[in-house]
Design a protein around this motif. Sequence first.
Motif, PDB file in Angstrom:
ATOM      1  N   VAL A   1       0.843  -1.199   0.000  1.00  0.00           N
ATOM      2  CA  VAL A   1       0.000   0.000   0.000  1.00  0.00           C
ATOM      3  C   VAL A   1       0.878   1.248   0.000  1.00  0.00           C
ATOM      4  O   VAL A   1       0.614   2.213  -0.726  1.00  0.00           O
ATOM      5  CB  VAL A   1      -0.963  -0.007   1.211  1.00  0.00           C
ATOM      6  N   ASP A   2       1.944   1.231   0.789  1.00  0.00           N
ATOM      7  CA  ASP A   2       2.830   2.398   0.875  1.00  0.00           C
ATOM      8  C   ASP A   2       3.556   2.678  -0.435  1.00  0.00           C
ATOM      9  O   ASP A   2       3.810   3.835  -0.774  1.00  0.00           O
ATOM     10  CB  ASP A   2       3.855   2.214   1.995  1.00  0.00           C
ATOM     11  N   ASP A   3       3.909   1.629  -1.181  1.00  0.00           N
ATOM     12  CA  ASP A   3       4.616   1.808  -2.451  1.00  0.00           C
ATOM     13  C   ASP A   3       3.680   2.060  -3.627  1.00  0.00           C
ATOM     14  O   ASP A   3       4.128   2.463  -4.701  1.00  0.00           O
ATOM     15  CB  ASP A   3       5.472   0.575  -2.774  1.00  0.00           C
ATOM     16  N   ALA A   4       2.393   1.818  -3.452  1.00  0.00           N
ATOM     17  CA  ALA A   4       1.442   1.899  -4.563  1.00  0.00           C
ATOM     18  C   ALA A   4       1.501   3.214  -5.332  1.00  0.00           C
ATOM     19  O   ALA A   4       1.483   3.197  -6.573  1.00  0.00           O
ATOM     20  CB  ALA A   4       0.023   1.624  -4.065  1.00  0.00           C
ATOM     21  N   PRO A   5       1.576   4.375  -4.669  1.00  0.00           N
ATOM     22  CA  PRO A   5       1.606   5.623  -5.445  1.00  0.00           C
ATOM     23  C   PRO A   5       2.750   5.700  -6.454  1.00  0.00           C
ATOM     24  O   PRO A   5       2.607   6.327  -7.509  1.00  0.00           O
ATOM     25  CB  PRO A   5       1.739   6.711  -4.373  1.00  0.00           C
ATOM     26  N   SER A   6       3.863   5.049  -6.182  1.00  0.00           N
ATOM     27  CA  SER A   6       5.000   5.113  -7.110  1.00  0.00           C
ATOM     28  C   SER A   6       4.754   4.297  -8.380  1.00  0.00           C
ATOM     29  O   SER A   6       5.530   4.392  -9.333  1.00  0.00           O
ATOM     30  CB  SER A   6       6.278   4.646  -6.415  1.00  0.00           C
TER      31      SER A   6
ATOM     32  N   LYS B   1      -9.225   2.335  -0.381  1.00  0.00           N
ATOM     33  CA  LYS B   1      -8.483   3.437  -0.994  1.00  0.00           C
ATOM     34  C   LYS B   1      -7.689   2.955  -2.213  1.00  0.00           C
ATOM     35  O   LYS B   1      -7.454   1.759  -2.405  1.00  0.00           O
ATOM     36  CB  LYS B   1      -7.535   4.075   0.021  1.00  0.00           C
TER      37      LYS B   1
ATOM     38  N   GLY C   1      -4.481   3.062  -3.030  1.00  0.00           N
ATOM     39  CA  GLY C   1      -3.303   2.245  -2.726  1.00  0.00           C
ATOM     40  C   GLY C   1      -3.666   0.832  -2.330  1.00  0.00           C
ATOM     41  O   GLY C   1      -2.983  -0.130  -2.701  1.00  0.00           O
ATOM     42  N   GLU C   2      -4.746   0.689  -1.580  1.00  0.00           N
ATOM     43  CA  GLU C   2      -5.210  -0.645  -1.175  1.00  0.00           C
ATOM     44  C   GLU C   2      -5.695  -1.446  -2.387  1.00  0.00           C
ATOM     45  O   GLU C   2      -5.482  -2.662  -2.456  1.00  0.00           O
ATOM     46  CB  GLU C   2      -6.336  -0.527  -0.156  1.00  0.00           C
TER      47      GLU C   2
ATOM     48  N   ILE D   1      -4.608  -1.129  -5.514  1.00  0.00           N
ATOM     49  CA  ILE D   1      -3.423  -1.543  -6.265  1.00  0.00           C
ATOM     50  C   ILE D   1      -2.773  -2.743  -5.584  1.00  0.00           C
ATOM     51  O   ILE D   1      -2.421  -3.729  -6.234  1.00  0.00           O
ATOM     52  CB  ILE D   1      -2.443  -0.363  -6.403  1.00  0.00           C
ATOM     53  N   ALA D   2      -2.623  -2.666  -4.265  1.00  0.00           N
ATOM     54  CA  ALA D   2      -2.023  -3.779  -3.521  1.00  0.00           C
ATOM     55  C   ALA D   2      -2.868  -5.044  -3.664  1.00  0.00           C
ATOM     56  O   ALA D   2      -2.342  -6.146  -3.880  1.00  0.00           O
ATOM     57  CB  ALA D   2      -1.869  -3.390  -2.049  1.00  0.00           C
TER      58      ALA D   2
END
Length: 193
Positions: free
Chosen positions: A91-96, A165, A167-168, A170-171
């Motif tokens: 989730v933390d890396d998703a924006p990249s 959300k 990011g979630e 994408i994860a």
Amino acid sequence: MNESDREAVRRAWKDAGLAPLWKSPTTHKPPPDHVTPWYAGEIRKQGHFLKASGSVVGAGEGVIVRFPDRETHHELELAVVIGRKGRNISVDDAPSYVAGYCTGLDMVVRDPEDRSLRKSLDTYSVLGPYVIAADGIPDVSSLHITLRVSGEQRLSSFPRDMTIKIGEQIAWISECRTLWPCDVIVTGTSKGV
């Protein structure tokens, strides 16, 4: 995302068209009488699914209602364009992994068929007209997404109101499937459909 990643996305869109179009089920906050953790669990049970790439058209190309005798709905959603290959993305890396965002008009025939079929008819996935680079949107959660039909507002939502959300999502999708540059995740519908 660096400039070479953005350029790779631009080339892929221009040269090859769109890659798979991922669809997440309704992800915005439920009515107040629903319990959000329960609701999020129900969404996850529905799972995400693919829409046929042949269903995609650009904004302004027009939607052809295939079965006028059956109920057809329109759902305006935020579409997330993936910028680089990824699997098991946190989730933390998703924006990249996000190249940019656009609007997605998701058309659906209401009936008992499989939802991928009901949502994958030709012209039933309208994207665009523009993809805005992710780094050009300081706070994607505050985007106001509205749909008006003949001047009447039909849908209004903000990504910050999503139960699951971006990011979630994408994860979640990348847990079982590799995401590729130019994949598009249509993030779900707000209330008002």
